[in-house]
Design a protein around this motif. Structure first.
Motif, PDB file in Angstrom:
ATOM      1  N   LEU A  81     -36.728  10.077 -25.365  1.00 21.41           N
ATOM      2  CA  LEU A  81     -36.410  11.237 -26.198  1.00 21.41           C
ATOM      3  C   LEU A  81     -37.449  12.338 -26.015  1.00 21.41           C
ATOM      4  O   LEU A  81     -37.110  13.532 -25.954  1.00 21.41           O
TER       5      LEU A  81
ATOM      6  N   MET B  38     -36.623  16.142 -24.592  1.00 24.70           N
ATOM      7  CA  MET B  38     -37.006  17.388 -25.249  1.00 24.70           C
ATOM      8  C   MET B  38     -37.771  18.291 -24.291  1.00 24.70           C
ATOM      9  O   MET B  38     -37.570  19.509 -24.270  1.00 24.70           O
TER      10      MET B  38
ATOM     11  N   SER C 163     -31.287  15.127 -36.227  1.00 27.16           N
ATOM     12  CA  SER C 163     -30.628  14.761 -34.969  1.00 27.16           C
ATOM     13  C   SER C 163     -31.495  15.249 -33.810  1.00 27.16           C
ATOM     14  O   SER C 163     -32.467  15.986 -33.995  1.00 27.16           O
ATOM     15  N   THR C 164     -31.103  14.841 -32.617  1.00 26.57           N
ATOM     16  CA  THR C 164     -31.840  15.257 -31.426  1.00 26.57           C
ATOM     17  C   THR C 164     -31.817  16.763 -31.250  1.00 26.57           C
ATOM     18  O   THR C 164     -32.810  17.369 -30.815  1.00 26.57           O
ATOM     19  N   TRP C 165     -30.686  17.401 -31.589  1.00 26.48           N
ATOM     20  CA  TRP C 165     -30.575  18.848 -31.414  1.00 26.48           C
ATOM     21  C   TRP C 165     -31.579  19.595 -32.273  1.00 26.48           C
ATOM     22  O   TRP C 165     -32.180  20.581 -31.824  1.00 26.48           O
TER      23      TRP C 165
ATOM     24  N   SER D 225     -36.625  15.510 -37.935  1.00 25.77           N
ATOM     25  CA  SER D 225     -36.136  14.313 -37.245  1.00 25.77           C
ATOM     26  C   SER D 225     -35.524  13.285 -38.181  1.00 25.77           C
ATOM     27  O   SER D 225     -34.579  12.581 -37.815  1.00 25.77           O
TER      28      SER D 225
ATOM     29  N   GLN E 219     -33.778   6.213 -32.875  1.00 21.90           N
ATOM     30  CA  GLN E 219     -32.793   7.295 -32.785  1.00 21.90           C
ATOM     31  C   GLN E 219     -33.451   8.666 -32.688  1.00 21.90           C
ATOM     32  O   GLN E 219     -33.168   9.419 -31.763  1.00 21.90           O
ATOM     33  N   THR E 220     -34.298   8.995 -33.661  1.00 12.19           N
ATOM     34  CA  THR E 220     -34.904  10.326 -33.684  1.00 12.19           C
ATOM     35  C   THR E 220     -36.426  10.232 -33.761  1.00 12.19           C
ATOM     36  O   THR E 220     -37.060  10.997 -34.492  1.00 12.19           O
TER      37      THR E 220
ATOM     38  N   THR F 206     -39.811  10.582 -31.523  1.00 19.81           N
ATOM     39  CA  THR F 206     -40.519  10.873 -30.279  1.00 19.81           C
ATOM     40  C   THR F 206     -41.731   9.951 -30.190  1.00 19.81           C
ATOM     41  O   THR F 206     -42.000   9.164 -31.093  1.00 19.81           O
TER      42      THR F 206
END
Length: 263
Positions: A53, A57, A130-132, A210, A216-217, A219
């Motif tokens: 992740l 990014m 979320s990742t976005w 995050s 999942q979220t 880093t």
């Protein structure tokens, strides 16, 4: 001579206490039970996902901010327009605002109770937690670096060669690709390195948006915090070594670029 040596010893001692000793302790604690234990700690599914992740990014934020940075630097240096000081102030905003404030601002804009929250929810789009949202926060935090490295180079090289190329019939794209871009390549490279380092090490803004969802979220920086809070010191120190190794690699690349730029 004595004063110079004393000043040098003071500076080296200061850096040793603040940087060398703490980083060295992280490496020592990570490998005190052997390389195998550290390797197992950073190859768990959660650790690998955190690394993937983080790299995702970087892969999104760095190219976007590189293109924006070059375009913005050209606009600020080569053009005169109203609102130029305002644009420069907005570009420097991530330097002045705390990353945590940036994260909270993104929540207020894109969260469920934010300005665009209802519209995004109606269309099945989730930005916050979320990742976005994490990518958006990273882009915001790393926005100024390429601009601030390229702009001084553009001022230094001037416009003579570009004007000569246009006089000889070169198109704007030919002028940029054959004259401007080669001249600013070291500034672009230095800005990319700084942007990459900042994106990898970002914590504050990413932490807010995050949601800290394990696997999942998270880093790599959030993974370190999570492992430490769960008293998994082996995992926390091992992941910290990965971040430290990336940081040291960044310093090495920056040093190399500085030498080649000076040459």
């Amino acid at each position: 001579m004595t004063a110079r040596l004393g000043l040098r010893a003071t500076a080296l001692g200061y850096l040793t206490l603040l940087l060398v000793v703490p980083v060295g302790m992280v490496f020592w604690r990570a490998f005190e039970h052997g390389f195998g234990a550290a390797w197992n700690a950073v190859t768990t599914p959660d650790a690998l996902h955190a690394l993937q992740l983080t790299l995702l990014m970087v892969a999104v934020a760095v190219p976007l901010n590189t293109v924006f940075g070059i375009a913005a630097a050209l606009l600020l240096v080569r053009r005169r327009f109203r609102g130029k000081p305002i644009l420069e102030a907005f570009i420097d905003l991530p330097f002045a605002v705390s990353p945590v404030v940036v994260g909270l601002a993104l929540v207020l804009v894109y969260g469920r109770v934010g300005w665009f929250g209802n519209w995004l929810s109606e269309h099945g789009i989730q930005v916050i937690f979320s990742t976005w949202g994490m990518i958006l926060a990273t882009i915001f935090i790393t926005l100024p670096f390429v601009v601030r490295e390229v702009a001084p180079v553009l001022r230094e090289i001037g416009t003579e060669q570009e004007e000569a190329a246009r006089t000889l019939g070169a198109s704007p794209w030919q002028t940029f690709s054959r004259i401007t871009l080669p001249a600013i390549r070291w500034g672009v490279g230095y800005g990319v390195v700084l942007t990459t380092a900042r994106a990898i090490g970002e914590f504050g803004a990413v932490s807010v948006v995050s949601g800290h969802l394990v696997g999942q979220t998270e880093t790599l920086t959030l993974f370190v915090q999570d492992r430490f809070e769960r008293f998994d010191l082996a995992g926390a120190y091992a992941a910290s070594v990965v971040l430290a190794a990336i940081a040291l690699s960044t310093v090495a690349v920056m040093t190399l670029l500085q030498k080649r730029r000076g040459a």
